[in-house]
Each structure stands twice: as C-alpha cells, then as structure tokens.
Scaffold this motif. Structure first.
Motif, PDB file in Angstrom:
ATOM      1  N   VAL A  78     -26.724  40.524   5.280  1.00  0.00           N
ATOM      2  CA  VAL A  78     -28.036  40.923   4.779  1.00  0.00           C
ATOM      3  C   VAL A  78     -29.035  39.801   5.042  1.00  0.00           C
ATOM      4  CG1 VAL A  78     -29.309  41.796   2.812  1.00  0.00           C
ATOM      5  CG2 VAL A  78     -26.917  42.303   3.017  1.00  0.00           C
ATOM      6  N   GLY A  79     -28.576  38.548   4.867  1.00  0.00           N
ATOM      7  CA  GLY A  79     -29.443  37.417   5.181  1.00  0.00           C
ATOM      8  C   GLY A  79     -29.825  37.409   6.656  1.00  0.00           C
ATOM      9  N   ILE A  80     -28.839  37.648   7.526  1.00  0.00           N
ATOM     10  CA  ILE A  80     -29.110  37.680   8.971  1.00  0.00           C
ATOM     11  C   ILE A  80     -30.069  38.824   9.295  1.00  0.00           C
ATOM     12  CG2 ILE A  80     -28.055  38.169  11.209  1.00  0.00           C
ATOM     13  CD1 ILE A  80     -27.462  35.400  10.315  1.00  0.00           C
ATOM     14  N   TYR A  81     -29.830  39.974   8.662  1.00  0.00           N
ATOM     15  CA  TYR A  81     -30.710  41.124   8.905  1.00  0.00           C
ATOM     16  C   TYR A  81     -32.148  40.769   8.526  1.00  0.00           C
ATOM     17  CZ  TYR A  81     -33.143  45.461   8.056  1.00  0.00           C
ATOM     18  OH  TYR A  81     -34.083  46.449   8.053  1.00  0.00           O
ATOM     19  N   ALA A  82     -32.310  40.131   7.359  1.00  0.00           N
ATOM     20  CA  ALA A  82     -33.663  39.795   6.904  1.00  0.00           C
ATOM     21  C   ALA A  82     -34.309  38.795   7.856  1.00  0.00           C
ATOM     22  CB  ALA A  82     -33.603  39.235   5.485  1.00  0.00           C
ATOM     23  N   LEU A  83     -33.499  37.866   8.398  1.00  0.00           N
ATOM     24  CA  LEU A  83     -34.041  36.922   9.379  1.00  0.00           C
ATOM     25  C   LEU A  83     -34.500  37.642  10.640  1.00  0.00           C
ATOM     26  CD1 LEU A  83     -31.702  33.811   9.306  1.00  0.00           C
ATOM     27  CD2 LEU A  83     -34.127  33.891   8.805  1.00  0.00           C
ATOM     28  N   LEU A  84     -33.678  38.592  11.101  1.00  0.00           N
ATOM     29  CA  LEU A  84     -34.062  39.357  12.289  1.00  0.00           C
ATOM     30  C   LEU A  84     -35.379  40.075  12.036  1.00  0.00           C
ATOM     31  CD1 LEU A  84     -30.647  40.986  13.265  1.00  0.00           C
ATOM     32  CD2 LEU A  84     -31.976  39.459  14.688  1.00  0.00           C
ATOM     33  N   ARG A  85     -35.473  40.688  10.850  1.00  0.00           N
ATOM     34  CA  ARG A  85     -36.644  41.498  10.544  1.00  0.00           C
ATOM     35  C   ARG A  85     -37.900  40.622  10.461  1.00  0.00           C
ATOM     36  NH1 ARG A  85     -36.671  46.282  11.909  1.00  0.00           N
ATOM     37  NH2 ARG A  85     -35.281  47.395  10.543  1.00  0.00           N
ATOM     38  N   THR A  86     -37.795  39.499   9.756  1.00  0.00           N
ATOM     39  CA  THR A  86     -39.008  38.698   9.569  1.00  0.00           C
ATOM     40  C   THR A  86     -39.316  37.860  10.807  1.00  0.00           C
ATOM     41  OG1 THR A  86     -37.602  37.120   8.440  1.00  0.00           O
ATOM     42  CG2 THR A  86     -38.968  38.483   7.059  1.00  0.00           C
ATOM     43  N   LEU A  87     -38.314  37.117  11.295  1.00  0.00           N
ATOM     44  CA  LEU A  87     -38.637  36.159  12.352  1.00  0.00           C
ATOM     45  C   LEU A  87     -38.831  36.829  13.704  1.00  0.00           C
ATOM     46  CD1 LEU A  87     -36.503  33.022  11.580  1.00  0.00           C
ATOM     47  CD2 LEU A  87     -38.873  33.498  11.067  1.00  0.00           C
ATOM     48  N   VAL A  88     -38.073  37.889  13.977  1.00  0.00           N
ATOM     49  CA  VAL A  88     -38.197  38.494  15.302  1.00  0.00           C
ATOM     50  C   VAL A  88     -39.288  39.549  15.326  1.00  0.00           C
ATOM     51  CG1 VAL A  88     -36.975  39.683  17.142  1.00  0.00           C
ATOM     52  CG2 VAL A  88     -35.777  38.001  15.757  1.00  0.00           C
ATOM     53  N   MET A  89     -39.296  40.425  14.297  1.00  0.00           N
ATOM     54  CA  MET A  89     -40.256  41.527  14.369  1.00  0.00           C
ATOM     55  C   MET A  89     -41.637  41.107  13.883  1.00  0.00           C
ATOM     56  SD  MET A  89     -39.918  45.420  12.983  1.00  0.00           S
ATOM     57  CE  MET A  89     -40.855  45.370  11.482  1.00  0.00           C
ATOM     58  N   ILE A  90     -41.723  40.339  12.791  1.00  0.00           N
ATOM     59  CA  ILE A  90     -43.042  40.062  12.212  1.00  0.00           C
ATOM     60  C   ILE A  90     -43.610  38.754  12.769  1.00  0.00           C
ATOM     61  CG2 ILE A  90     -44.300  39.677  10.071  1.00  0.00           C
ATOM     62  CD1 ILE A  90     -42.253  41.491   8.713  1.00  0.00           C
ATOM     63  N   PHE A  91     -42.839  37.655  12.655  1.00  0.00           N
ATOM     64  CA  PHE A  91     -43.369  36.362  13.075  1.00  0.00           C
ATOM     65  C   PHE A  91     -42.807  35.964  14.435  1.00  0.00           C
ATOM     66  CE2 PHE A  91     -43.409  36.066   8.349  1.00  0.00           C
ATOM     67  CZ  PHE A  91     -44.769  36.126   8.213  1.00  0.00           C
ATOM     68  N   ALA A  92     -43.080  36.780  15.445  1.00  0.00           N
ATOM     69  CA  ALA A  92     -42.473  36.537  16.754  1.00  0.00           C
ATOM     70  C   ALA A  92     -42.967  35.216  17.349  1.00  0.00           C
ATOM     71  CB  ALA A  92     -42.785  37.689  17.688  1.00  0.00           C
ATOM     72  N   ALA A  93     -44.276  34.951  17.254  1.00  0.00           N
ATOM     73  CA  ALA A  93     -44.814  33.734  17.866  1.00  0.00           C
ATOM     74  C   ALA A  93     -44.283  32.496  17.149  1.00  0.00           C
ATOM     75  CB  ALA A  93     -46.336  33.760  17.814  1.00  0.00           C
ATOM     76  N   GLU A  94     -44.138  32.590  15.813  1.00  0.00           N
ATOM     77  CA  GLU A  94     -43.668  31.434  15.052  1.00  0.00           C
ATOM     78  C   GLU A  94     -42.188  31.177  15.328  1.00  0.00           C
ATOM     79  OE1 GLU A  94     -45.641  33.824  13.860  1.00  0.00           O
ATOM     80  OE2 GLU A  94     -47.392  32.535  13.886  1.00  0.00           O
ATOM     81  N   ARG A  95     -41.425  32.278  15.559  1.00  0.00           N
ATOM     82  CA  ARG A  95     -40.015  32.103  15.886  1.00  0.00           C
ATOM     83  C   ARG A  95     -39.855  31.272  17.151  1.00  0.00           C
ATOM     84  NH1 ARG A  95     -36.486  32.847  19.154  1.00  0.00           N
ATOM     85  NH2 ARG A  95     -37.998  33.801  20.533  1.00  0.00           N
ATOM     86  N   LEU A  96     -40.775  31.494  18.083  1.00  0.00           N
ATOM     87  CA  LEU A  96     -40.719  30.762  19.347  1.00  0.00           C
ATOM     88  C   LEU A  96     -40.833  29.258  19.094  1.00  0.00           C
ATOM     89  CD1 LEU A  96     -40.410  32.024  22.104  1.00  0.00           C
ATOM     90  CD2 LEU A  96     -42.861  31.668  22.473  1.00  0.00           C
ATOM     91  N   VAL A  97     -41.719  28.870  18.151  1.00  0.00           N
ATOM     92  CA  VAL A  97     -41.877  27.456  17.836  1.00  0.00           C
ATOM     93  C   VAL A  97     -40.624  26.923  17.144  1.00  0.00           C
ATOM     94  CG1 VAL A  97     -43.308  25.796  16.612  1.00  0.00           C
ATOM     95  CG2 VAL A  97     -44.344  27.840  17.609  1.00  0.00           C
ATOM     96  N   LEU A  98     -40.052  27.759  16.262  1.00  0.00           N
ATOM     97  CA  LEU A  98     -38.897  27.317  15.485  1.00  0.00           C
ATOM     98  C   LEU A  98     -37.594  27.415  16.270  1.00  0.00           C
ATOM     99  CD1 LEU A  98     -39.670  28.997  12.051  1.00  0.00           C
ATOM    100  CD2 LEU A  98     -39.637  26.560  12.520  1.00  0.00           C
ATOM    101  N   ALA A  99     -37.648  28.005  17.488  1.00  0.00           N
ATOM    102  CA  ALA A  99     -36.409  28.340  18.195  1.00  0.00           C
ATOM    103  C   ALA A  99     -35.498  27.128  18.367  1.00  0.00           C
ATOM    104  CB  ALA A  99     -36.735  28.955  19.549  1.00  0.00           C
ATOM    105  N   GLY A 100     -36.086  25.970  18.695  1.00  0.00           N
ATOM    106  CA  GLY A 100     -35.262  24.786  18.897  1.00  0.00           C
ATOM    107  C   GLY A 100     -34.502  24.413  17.633  1.00  0.00           C
ATOM    108  N   LEU A 101     -35.237  24.425  16.498  1.00  0.00           N
ATOM    109  CA  LEU A 101     -34.614  24.089  15.218  1.00  0.00           C
ATOM    110  C   LEU A 101     -33.499  25.083  14.894  1.00  0.00           C
ATOM    111  CD1 LEU A 101     -34.635  22.549  12.497  1.00  0.00           C
ATOM    112  CD2 LEU A 101     -36.241  24.262  11.689  1.00  0.00           C
ATOM    113  N   ILE A 102     -33.810  26.387  15.016  1.00  0.00           N
ATOM    114  CA  ILE A 102     -32.808  27.406  14.691  1.00  0.00           C
ATOM    115  C   ILE A 102     -31.585  27.222  15.585  1.00  0.00           C
ATOM    116  CG2 ILE A 102     -32.367  29.882  14.463  1.00  0.00           C
ATOM    117  CD1 ILE A 102     -35.330  30.322  14.172  1.00  0.00           C
ATOM    118  N   GLY A 103     -31.833  26.861  16.853  1.00  0.00           N
ATOM    119  CA  GLY A 103     -30.719  26.665  17.765  1.00  0.00           C
ATOM    120  C   GLY A 103     -29.784  25.566  17.295  1.00  0.00           C
ATOM    121  N   TRP A 104     -30.340  24.418  16.881  1.00  0.00           N
ATOM    122  CA  TRP A 104     -29.469  23.325  16.423  1.00  0.00           C
ATOM    123  C   TRP A 104     -28.798  23.663  15.114  1.00  0.00           C
ATOM    124  CZ3 TRP A 104     -27.474  20.158  19.592  1.00  0.00           C
ATOM    125  CH2 TRP A 104     -28.149  19.806  20.760  1.00  0.00           C
ATOM    126  N   VAL A 105     -29.538  24.387  14.220  1.00  0.00           N
ATOM    127  CA  VAL A 105     -28.900  24.832  12.972  1.00  0.00           C
ATOM    128  C   VAL A 105     -27.721  25.739  13.308  1.00  0.00           C
ATOM    129  CG1 VAL A 105     -29.227  26.319  10.968  1.00  0.00           C
ATOM    130  CG2 VAL A 105     -30.929  24.600  11.513  1.00  0.00           C
TER     131      VAL A 105
END
Lengths: 139, 524
Positions: B272-299
């Motif tokens: 459910v946590g992963i689903y919520a991340l997909l929904r918010t970061l990919v669908m709503i905050f797509a541009a911001e996800r791009l900035v955070l991508a490096g951080l998310i990758g290392w996490v």
C-alpha cells in the motif's frame, strides 16, 4: 467518586446528556452538530454514570455490549448507501421521501440513517474505551 | 467511468442523471468488507460463523475485483463520486489498471490467508475478533487502492492501520506488545507526516482529488512548494513501505503475531505504501520525482541490500521473511526511481508477485512450524523426509522469492535490470542482482538446514517432534493456490507483463484517469 452529591446528581446528568446528544444528532443535519458530536456526548454520559455507579451498572443499563452497538452503527452507516443502487445513483447519495402522517409531512432520508450509524459507532467505541479504562482503575 | 452526456446541475454541484449500476464495481470491494466486518461485530459471540462469513465476503470481493479489472482493461478507468456530488467537491473512487490489479491481488491473498486461518486461529483468537479485524483491514487496503482522493487515502490508511494494531496484538503476549509498540509509533509518525503533507497540499492546490491534482501540478509551475510536498510524501510513504533508513520497525514486529497475520502484513501492507508512492510521485508530482530520482535510487539500493543482508543473518523463518519483504520494497522503489515505462511496469509486476510470494513465504513458515515444531533453523531438520510435498512447495517459493525461474520473481527483475541498464543506472542493476543472489543464499540456508539436514536421532529431537503434528489441510491447500498463481506468473508472464505495462502507461499518462473523473466539458 462515591460522594453523595455526585451519586444524586449523576442520573439526572446522564439523562440530560443523553437527551441533549439526540438533539445534537438531529440538529446536525443543517447546523453544527451531528452524529460524531452527539455520539461523544452520549459516551460521556455513560462514562459519568460509570464513575458514579461502577462499570457493571452501566453494562446492565446499556443491555447491548458497546462493541455490538458500534457494529450495528457501522452496518447502518454502510447500509444507508445501498438504496442508491436501486435508484441508479452513486453510493451514499441522499435519498428522500416525505410520507404524510395525519396531514403532516415528515421528511425521511438515508442521510439521517447514515448519521445515526455514525452516532452509534461513536457511542459504542468510546463507551467501550471509557468502560475499559474505568474497569482498570478499580482493579 | 462517468456516463457521457450525463445531466449535471452545476449550480448544486451535483450529478442529476442516473449512472450505470456496473459503476458500483468500483465501490464494491470497499463496501463488502465494511458490511461484513459490521455483521461480524454484531455476531461476536457466534464464533463458528465468523470464518464462514469472512470467506464468503472475500470470495465475493475477489469476484468483484476481477470484474472491475476486466472492465478497466476493456473501457479504461472507472470513476464514481460519492453522494452524486461533482468531482472535485465529492470524494471520487477511481479505479485504473494499477488500482484494480493491486486490489484484485490483495483480495486473493486475503482469501487464501483466510482459508489458512481456519485451523490457525483458535476460539480465543476468534472471540478476540480476528475476522472482524481482517474484514476492516481489507476494507482499508481496498479503499486505499481504489480511492481517487488524497484525504480519503489518508482515511483508508488509518482504517487498515487501526485494524492491523488489533491483529498485531491478538493474543497479547509480551513479545507482541513489544513489537506492536514499535510498529504503532513508527506508523503513527508516518501517518501524521502524511496528514501534514495532505493539509499542506490542500492549502496549496485547494483540491484533494487526485485527477484534479494531476492536472494542476503540471500547470502550477514553480509558484507552489511542490518539491516540499513531494519530499514529505516520499518520507511518509517510504516509512510505511519500510524503505531504508526507516525499515527497522518491520522485522521488529512482523514475526510476533500469528503467522497468518505476518503473511497478511508482509504481503499487503508495505505494497500500500508503494502504491501510494506510485500514485503521488509518478502520477501527480512527475517533475519533482525526476529531481528526487537519484535519492530514491540510492534509497532503493540500500533497502535491497540491507534487507537481503538482514535475511542472511537471521535464523527465525519469520524474521527472514520480514527482511525479504524489505528487500522487495527496495526493488519496487528502484522502479519508481527509474520512472521509465519499463522500470515502472517492472515495479508493478514485482508488487503483484511480491504480494503472493511473501504471503506464501510466511504461510510456508507456518506449515514448517506445524510439521517440524519450530520456527528456528537451529532446531528444524529432516523436513524433506517428513514431507516431500512441503519440500517441493518450499523449493518453488524460494525460487520465486529469490527471483529465479520458474518462479514469478524472475520476469519483473529482468524488466527492472533492463530498464536500469537502459537508463545507465548500473548501481540499481547491480543491487538487484546482488540482492537476488543474497536472497538465494538466505533461502538456500532454509532449504538445506530445515529440509535436507538429517533429523538427529537423539533424545532432544524426539522431545521436539512431540510439538510437531500433521499439517492442516486448509493450510496446505491455501499454499498450493498461492504457489500455483506464482508458477502461472513465472511460466506464462505475457499477460502479467501486458497488465503491468498498461498500469505503468496509465500512471505516466494520466489523461485517461483524468478523463474518467472529469468527462470532457465538466472539468473543474
């Protein structure tokens, strides 16, 4: 809290608060109030009764177990959405009917069933918590 | 999908026309368990009806979810706004391929776990309310997958969280209270962050409807603190999904309740946590996800490796499963970090696989306990001789969890590795492969020690086998169902790959989702 004054006043307080909770519940349709607030007032009424006369007295007076009241409320609230299916409108759409009794028309709706459901959920769960805490105190 | 050309009274902000009753499919997976849970609360004392009623409700839920997914695949996302209000004023329930597929898999896992519980949950557990809690937790999980409103998502998080507290302390022994405290505090902090972020979101956008947010986030530009919002959501949902460095609560609590609860939690709640991340970061905050991508990758890399290393260090099967849940969360985060269609479909496929496989791993632990009398690798031995059938199931489950053929874990990992190499993220590809290798070693230890090792013939072991008995028939059949589903995913992956790709495309290009909520002309 077994003082004479409190024990004398408690039944009146409980009765008054219960009546007031129903008033708040019904008033809540158009004005501040509603099922949640009303339920909290009713639950505090039972808590006062419990402080004055002990938990077993409240359980006897309630007759139904608080969790069962809660369950019935949840059922009523969810079921209040179902008639919408028959009328082809989205879930929880307010449906009204105004049957006439002796020349007076009374507005009945699924909305009030939902609100009463919320009231019962809150009464049941908060009374159950309050009684469990009071039980613990006397151990 | 709202019916085209419906009658809309914009002054009252209400839809006046009738809707097709088939639209009710989107709400059925939530209403059914709520009503089921309420009825179970009412008949608390007739405990012999509990399991039957819960099973019936879950079967109907699986059916409704199946029909919903079929409809979503055929005609695009389905939306219904509660109480005939117009979105975004009313609370919308919107099912796209992602939500419907997750909801279907979750209800299937819950059904199988419920079948397993027939023998596992005794009269005390039933009296305590295992089945009502299970129903309400499923209402929360399905609600989270199907809602189209951010605040409503928060409400469903609370619903399944509170029910999961109840399930976690079922039995009330000391270790459980200890585990539940860690679980409760961390999750309360997580949901509080979620609530704060949602309040901030509403202050910024003036709307909570996800379709509306997805439209506006692209238009609002740099005027709004979108980066702060995206980071807050990443933190809140990352905590819920047990991503590094906020993962320590999971192995500290998931091994304490009955194994069936571990199976439900490990299979469903982190997703459910992963689903919520997909929904918010990919669908709503797509541009911001791009900035955070490096951080998310290392996490993601850290989560994968920490989880796999943790699994290697444990000797209790339930703890091994707990760490493997974390490792899987890392793999799904990797897909979110990549953000490409290939990466996201790999993550979605992996999530579907992981709901089945991790639940199966916990249930396997339960059956090994029934047959061998212990959860610990120190004392389990000779299970292959005792039950070759269980050994075969264990072998397939281990392959699937580790990501080896013919299990279901292989294809999503292949998709993710390819996607990460395509985008030059070698560290993610390497972490997926290394964590898969470590998971293979960890599960290989289980197979070698518990199954292949000869049972010692001394006095101590005969004492131990006194605690062991035959495995429960419902438990075995439940596990067989899960293993069959996992094999189907591993051997015939095409339909699942298509499904995941469709889900990922629906996230990346939300126009169909938005169109379902706001049919052309009635937009906000």
């Amino acid at each position: 809290m077994q003082t004479l004054i409190f024990r004398t006043a408690a039944p009146y307080l409980t009765g008054l608060m219960l009546m007031f909770s129903v008033f708040v519940l019904l008033r809540g349709h158009n004005e501040p109030g509603g099922g949640f607030t009303g339920g909290l007032i009713a639950a505090s009424a039972f808590a006062i009764h419990g402080i004055a006369f002990g938990v077993p007295a409240v359980r006897r007076a309630l007759y139904f177990h608080p969790m069962a009241i809660s369950g019935f409320g949840l059922f009523a609230a969810a079921a209040a959405g179902l008639p919408s299916l028959l009328f082809g409108v989205p879930f929880l759409t307010g449906l009204w009917m105004s049957p006439a009794f002796f020349g007076m028309s009374i507005d009945l709706s699924t909305v009030i069933v939902f609100d009463i459901g919320v009231y019962l959920v809150v009464v049941g769960s908060f009374t159950s918590i309050a009684l469990a805490l009071e039980d613990r105190e006397h151990d | 999908m709202a019916v085209q050309g419906e009658i809309v009274d914009k002054a009252a902000a209400m839809v006046a026309g009738p809707i097709a009753s088939v639209d009710w499919l989107v709400i059925a997976p939530v209403v059914l368990p709520i009503i089921g849970g309420a009825v179970l609360l009412l008949i608390r004392h007739s405990i012999r009806w509990h399991a039957v009623l819960a099973l019936v409700v879950l079967v109907v839920m699986v059916g409704a979810n199946g029909l919903l997914l079929q409809r979503v695949l055929a005609t695009g996302p389905v939306s219904m706004t509660m109480g005939s209000w117009l979105p975004p004023f009313g609370i919308s329930f919107t099912a796209d391929v992602l939500g419907a597929a997750f909801s279907l898999t979750a209800s299937l896992v819950a059904f199988v776990c419920c079948a397993y519980s027939l023998r596992d949950i005794d009269a005390t557990g039933r009296r305590y309310g295992f089945y009502p809690f299970l129903m309400l937790m499923m209402a929360g999980v399905s609600g989270a997958f199907l809602t189209g409103d951010m605040f409503n998502l928060y409400v469903w998080f609370e619903v399944f969280l509170i029910s999961s507290f109840g399930l976690l302390i079922l039995g009330s022994d000391k270790a459980q209270i200890d585990g539940a405290t860690k679980y409760a505090i961390l999750n309360l902090v997580g949901t509080t962050l979620f609530l704060i972020a949602t309040g901030y979101l509403y202050g910024t956008f003036g709307t909570l409807n996800m379709a509306d947010l997805a439209t506006r986030a692209g238009q609002i530009g740099t005027a709004a603190p979108l980066m702060t919002l995206a980071t807050l959501y990443l933190l809140a949902f990352g905590m819920k999904a047990a991503a590094f460095p906020l993962n320590f609560w999971l192995p500290a609590s998931y091994h304490t309740p009955p194994v069936i609860t571990g199976a439900l939690f490990g299979g469903l709640l982190t997703k459910v946590g992963i689903y919520a991340l997909l929904r918010t970061l990919v669908m709503i905050f797509a541009a911001e996800r791009l900035v955070l991508a490096g951080l998310i990758g290392w996490v993601a890399v850290a989560t994968m490796l920490i989880g796999a290393l943790g699994a290697l260090a444990q000797s209790d099967i339930r703890r091994i499963a707990g760490f493997l849940v974390i490792s899987g969360v890392g793999i799904m985060l990797a897909g979110i970090a990549l953000g490409s269609n290939g990466g996201l479909s790999g993550a979605i496929f992996y999530a579907l696989h992981s709901m089945l496989a991790l639940s199966a791993l916990y249930l396997l632990g339960g059956l090994m306990r029934q047959r061998g009398g212990s959860f610990s690798l120190h004392s389990l031995s000779g299970l292959y001789g005792a039950s070759p059938f269980l050994a075969a199931l264990a072998f397939i489950i281990s392959l699937a969890v580790a990501g080896l053929p013919p299990g279901s874990g292989l294809w999503p990992k292949v998709m993710l590795v390819r996607a990460s190499l395509d985008s030059g993220a070698w560290q993610i590809a390497a972490a997926i492969l290394v964590s898969g290798f470590l998971a293979t070693v960890a599960l290989g230890r289980v197979l070698i020690l518990a199954f292949w090792r000869e049972a010692p013939g001394d006095k101590a072991s005969s004492d131990k086998t006194a605690a062991a008995g035959p495995m429960s028939a419902p438990g075995c059949s439940a596990l067989v169902v899960l293993v069959a589903a996992m094999l189907a995913m591993g051997v015939l992956p095409e339909p699942f790959i298509r499904l995941s790709t469709a889900a990922a495309s629906g996230l990346l290009d939300a126009s169909a989702y938005i169109q379902a909520v706001f049919p052309a002309g009635s937009g906000s």
